[in-house]
Design a protein around this motif. Sequence first.
Motif, PDB file in Angstrom:
ATOM      1  N   ARG A 207      -2.050   8.578   2.176  1.00  0.00           N
ATOM      2  CA  ARG A 207      -1.115   9.499   1.531  1.00  0.00           C
ATOM      3  C   ARG A 207       0.320   9.146   1.908  1.00  0.00           C
ATOM      4  N   LEU A 208       0.550   8.822   3.170  1.00  0.00           N
ATOM      5  CA  LEU A 208       1.890   8.435   3.613  1.00  0.00           C
ATOM      6  C   LEU A 208       2.330   7.125   2.970  1.00  0.00           C
ATOM      7  N   ARG A 209       1.417   6.178   2.867  1.00  0.00           N
ATOM      8  CA  ARG A 209       1.760   4.913   2.227  1.00  0.00           C
ATOM      9  C   ARG A 209       2.113   5.112   0.758  1.00  0.00           C
ATOM     10  N   ILE A 210       1.383   5.980   0.093  1.00  0.00           N
ATOM     11  CA  ILE A 210       1.664   6.262  -1.319  1.00  0.00           C
ATOM     12  C   ILE A 210       3.028   6.939  -1.465  1.00  0.00           C
ATOM     13  N   ALA A 211       3.343   7.874  -0.564  1.00  0.00           N
ATOM     14  CA  ALA A 211       4.647   8.524  -0.610  1.00  0.00           C
ATOM     15  C   ALA A 211       5.771   7.506  -0.409  1.00  0.00           C
ATOM     16  N   ALA A 212       5.584   6.568   0.523  1.00  0.00           N
ATOM     17  CA  ALA A 212       6.583   5.524   0.749  1.00  0.00           C
ATOM     18  C   ALA A 212       6.726   4.627  -0.476  1.00  0.00           C
ATOM     19  N   GLN A 213       5.606   4.334  -1.116  1.00  0.00           N
ATOM     20  CA  GLN A 213       5.652   3.518  -2.321  1.00  0.00           C
ATOM     21  C   GLN A 213       6.440   4.211  -3.431  1.00  0.00           C
ATOM     22  N   ASP A 245      -2.540   2.046  16.117  1.00  0.00           N
ATOM     23  CA  ASP A 245      -2.760   0.847  15.304  1.00  0.00           C
ATOM     24  C   ASP A 245      -2.417   1.045  13.831  1.00  0.00           C
ATOM     25  N   ALA A 246      -1.744   2.149  13.479  1.00  0.00           N
ATOM     26  CA  ALA A 246      -1.382   2.404  12.077  1.00  0.00           C
ATOM     27  C   ALA A 246      -0.123   1.628  11.716  1.00  0.00           C
ATOM     28  N   HIS A 247      -0.165   0.307  11.896  1.00  0.00           N
ATOM     29  CA  HIS A 247       1.019  -0.528  11.712  1.00  0.00           C
ATOM     30  C   HIS A 247       1.533  -0.519  10.278  1.00  0.00           C
ATOM     31  N   GLN A 248       0.626  -0.636   9.315  1.00  0.00           N
ATOM     32  CA  GLN A 248       1.059  -0.743   7.926  1.00  0.00           C
ATOM     33  C   GLN A 248       1.759   0.533   7.468  1.00  0.00           C
ATOM     34  N   VAL A 249       1.254   1.669   7.891  1.00  0.00           N
ATOM     35  CA  VAL A 249       1.877   2.938   7.500  1.00  0.00           C
ATOM     36  C   VAL A 249       3.287   3.032   8.069  1.00  0.00           C
ATOM     37  N   ARG A 250       3.422   2.754   9.355  1.00  0.00           N
ATOM     38  CA  ARG A 250       4.753   2.819   9.966  1.00  0.00           C
ATOM     39  C   ARG A 250       5.721   1.861   9.274  1.00  0.00           C
ATOM     40  N   ALA A 251       5.256   0.639   9.011  1.00  0.00           N
ATOM     41  CA  ALA A 251       6.128  -0.349   8.354  1.00  0.00           C
ATOM     42  C   ALA A 251       6.551   0.141   6.974  1.00  0.00           C
ATOM     43  N   ALA A 277       9.971  -2.725  11.315  1.00  0.00           N
ATOM     44  CA  ALA A 277       8.913  -3.065  10.356  1.00  0.00           C
ATOM     45  C   ALA A 277       8.470  -4.511  10.522  1.00  0.00           C
ATOM     46  N   LEU A 278       9.435  -5.402  10.737  1.00  0.00           N
ATOM     47  CA  LEU A 278       9.110  -6.822  10.897  1.00  0.00           C
ATOM     48  C   LEU A 278       8.283  -7.046  12.161  1.00  0.00           C
ATOM     49  N   ALA A 279       8.592  -6.317  13.210  1.00  0.00           N
ATOM     50  CA  ALA A 279       7.863  -6.488  14.474  1.00  0.00           C
ATOM     51  C   ALA A 279       6.400  -6.082  14.340  1.00  0.00           C
ATOM     52  N   LEU A 280       6.103  -5.132  13.447  1.00  0.00           N
ATOM     53  CA  LEU A 280       4.731  -4.657  13.272  1.00  0.00           C
ATOM     54  C   LEU A 280       3.981  -5.370  12.150  1.00  0.00           C
ATOM     55  N   ALA A 281       4.687  -6.154  11.352  1.00  0.00           N
ATOM     56  CA  ALA A 281       4.057  -6.768  10.173  1.00  0.00           C
ATOM     57  C   ALA A 281       2.906  -7.667  10.597  1.00  0.00           C
ATOM     58  N   ASP A 282       1.749  -7.454   9.969  1.00  0.00           N
ATOM     59  CA  ASP A 282       0.584  -8.276  10.318  1.00  0.00           C
ATOM     60  C   ASP A 282       0.031  -9.044   9.127  1.00  0.00           C
ATOM     61  N   ASP A 283       0.834  -9.157   8.055  1.00  0.00           N
ATOM     62  CA  ASP A 283       0.454 -10.007   6.934  1.00  0.00           C
ATOM     63  C   ASP A 283       1.710 -10.675   6.394  1.00  0.00           C
ATOM     64  N   ASP A 284       1.523 -11.798   5.716  1.00  0.00           N
ATOM     65  CA  ASP A 284       2.663 -12.601   5.267  1.00  0.00           C
ATOM     66  C   ASP A 284       3.528 -11.863   4.258  1.00  0.00           C
ATOM     67  N   GLU A 285       2.914 -11.069   3.383  1.00  0.00           N
ATOM     68  CA  GLU A 285       3.675 -10.355   2.360  1.00  0.00           C
ATOM     69  C   GLU A 285       4.647  -9.370   3.011  1.00  0.00           C
ATOM     70  N   THR A 286       4.163  -8.590   3.977  1.00  0.00           N
ATOM     71  CA  THR A 286       5.026  -7.621   4.662  1.00  0.00           C
ATOM     72  C   THR A 286       6.084  -8.325   5.496  1.00  0.00           C
ATOM     73  N   ARG A 287       5.690  -9.424   6.157  1.00  0.00           N
ATOM     74  CA  ARG A 287       6.655 -10.185   6.960  1.00  0.00           C
ATOM     75  C   ARG A 287       7.791 -10.705   6.090  1.00  0.00           C
ATOM     76  N   ALA A 288       7.449 -11.244   4.947  1.00  0.00           N
ATOM     77  CA  ALA A 288       8.481 -11.784   4.061  1.00  0.00           C
ATOM     78  C   ALA A 288       9.395 -10.672   3.556  1.00  0.00           C
TER      79      ALA A 288
END
Length: 613
Positions: A207-213, A245-251, A277-288
């Motif tokens: 739900r939080l990720r959708i709100a951020a989107q 470990d909710a890295h993606q949500v925080r990012a 956000a960059l420090a927590l990114a665990d995939d290339d798409e988010t890192r970029a």
Amino acid sequence: MPHSATDLADAYNAGDMERVIALASAAGDRADEGIQLLLGLAQQATGRYGEAATTFRQLAQQRPDVSAYWNNLGVASRLSGDLAAAEQSLSKARLLAPDDADVLYNLGLLYIQQRRWLLARETLLDVVGRAPDFIDARLQAAFACYVCGDNTWQEAMLAGAIDWPAQPAEQALILSSMLSAQGELQTALRALAQAQLPDGPAGELLRLRIAAQRVLLHERNNQIDEAKRQLQQLPFGALDALPMDAHQVRADVWRAHAALAMRAGAYAEAATLYRKALALADDDETRASAGFALAAACDRLGQHADAWQALRAAHEAQVEIARTVLPELLAPDSQPLQMADVDRAVHARWRPLHAPNSRQSPVFVVGFPRSGTTLLEQMLDAHPDFRSMDERAFIHELTQRMEQVGQRYPADLANLTGTEADQLRAAYFRMVGRVLPDLGRHRLVDKNPLNMLCLPMIMRLFPEARIILCLRHPCDVLLSCSMQPFRSPAFMVLCSSLQRLARGYVQAFEQWYRQVEVFGPRVLEWRYESVVGDLDDHLARLGTFLDVADASPMARFADHAKNKRFISTPSYAQVTQGVHPGSVNRWRGYRDRFEPVLPLLRPLIERLGYSCR
């Protein structure tokens, strides 16, 4: 059927998978083929993927001629993480049932999980060709096309998405991102509104990720007030209660706040959030994504060394993305830009053909990316006589159409008949019609920077067309390209180093000037810095070049861009602010980075009338 088997079937139809497993286990050695099948399906439905794989493996060994068992084994193996076994099983299923769309779909999902994107794209497009109403296949095919930078087929796969059923939340997030990239904001928001959330803590995270989107979608479409309203649903305090470990949500939440901080000019705040956000990114798409955004914030703060460091991280991530799509582009001598020349001798053999006059032809806006093409496009689109279609690769697609029917491009342009040329123009305008169904008598503006590399096709189909070449100081162009998160794998690789980008830029202009000498097109050079200095005079020149009596509506392009909302290129925010000098000579803050490539660039810099100082 024995009584226990009947009970088992009833339990399966009722969705009571735990009872199915209990009854099947009780059957023991008496379990027949049907009971084993239901057991495997129940194990898979309850997340016991390893157990399901064991059950389906036994079935496949007992009945190796049944493709469904191999298919089920492949799915269970993929979900359990045994990708090698999954590929072996699905390949066997495909041999037994080569036309089975479900088998091909599962194979496509496997290729996505393996990040074999071209194979995934090819396989899933095949599935949709066989089963056009297979919505899950259309979505996954669109995603594979999205990663491969295939915008045309991505759009084709998502046609009609407004009517699709609700998707699981993870799928809805992917779908909304793709729809947003196409400018379909309302359909993207609908996908998020209908997203199916799982129960429990996982549902709250999504739900939080959708709100951020939602925040990012509204910001991307220049709806800043609505983006701010949506951001109120994402207070920073909401992150405190999340699992560690909710890295993606925080990012995602930090990026949403940072995007609006950038819009508000709070660059230091944005930089802090993007760093987190960059420090927590665990995939290339988010890192970029986080890396490019951090570089932009640091650049605005004048922190050029930090900006360049963030860009390095972003480009490294994009190279890894490109590696999974077109690894051959990473060879040192590869050529990411597709170039094709026609020399004078070949041009002299071109058969004369009837062609549209200048007012019946598109106005082509070309130039290397980040040279001011979007700014000019919005100026033209603000005039009532013109309509732009945002950035489309339709001219390039015509070159591919020739290749698909066995014609070599550009060599066979010389042999085109009038009928074949008419067919190519008709195909072009059919593509235009899907984007601008109400074009009517408006003059079409085709803005695609790299159409500068497709001059042979333009001159064969529209020899009377007006072409506007956008120019800007080469170093400012290269800096701006370096700071953009391009989706094309070819451009990811091209921009991965300043040396490689500078070489591609020089090669593109060398090709352009060679072709201009051959064809002698009607070209107006539109210099970004001069326009910034004297807009009215340049609009008058532009009006004269395009045979427009009154060019004054073009000066109101910023308001027009705000009302238009979606602009596909990275300049979507800048063009709503009007003409300003902030982007002129920006490269000088990074002069130390440019020193190694200035010898390569200097001849072209001087030819274009600029200075290395």
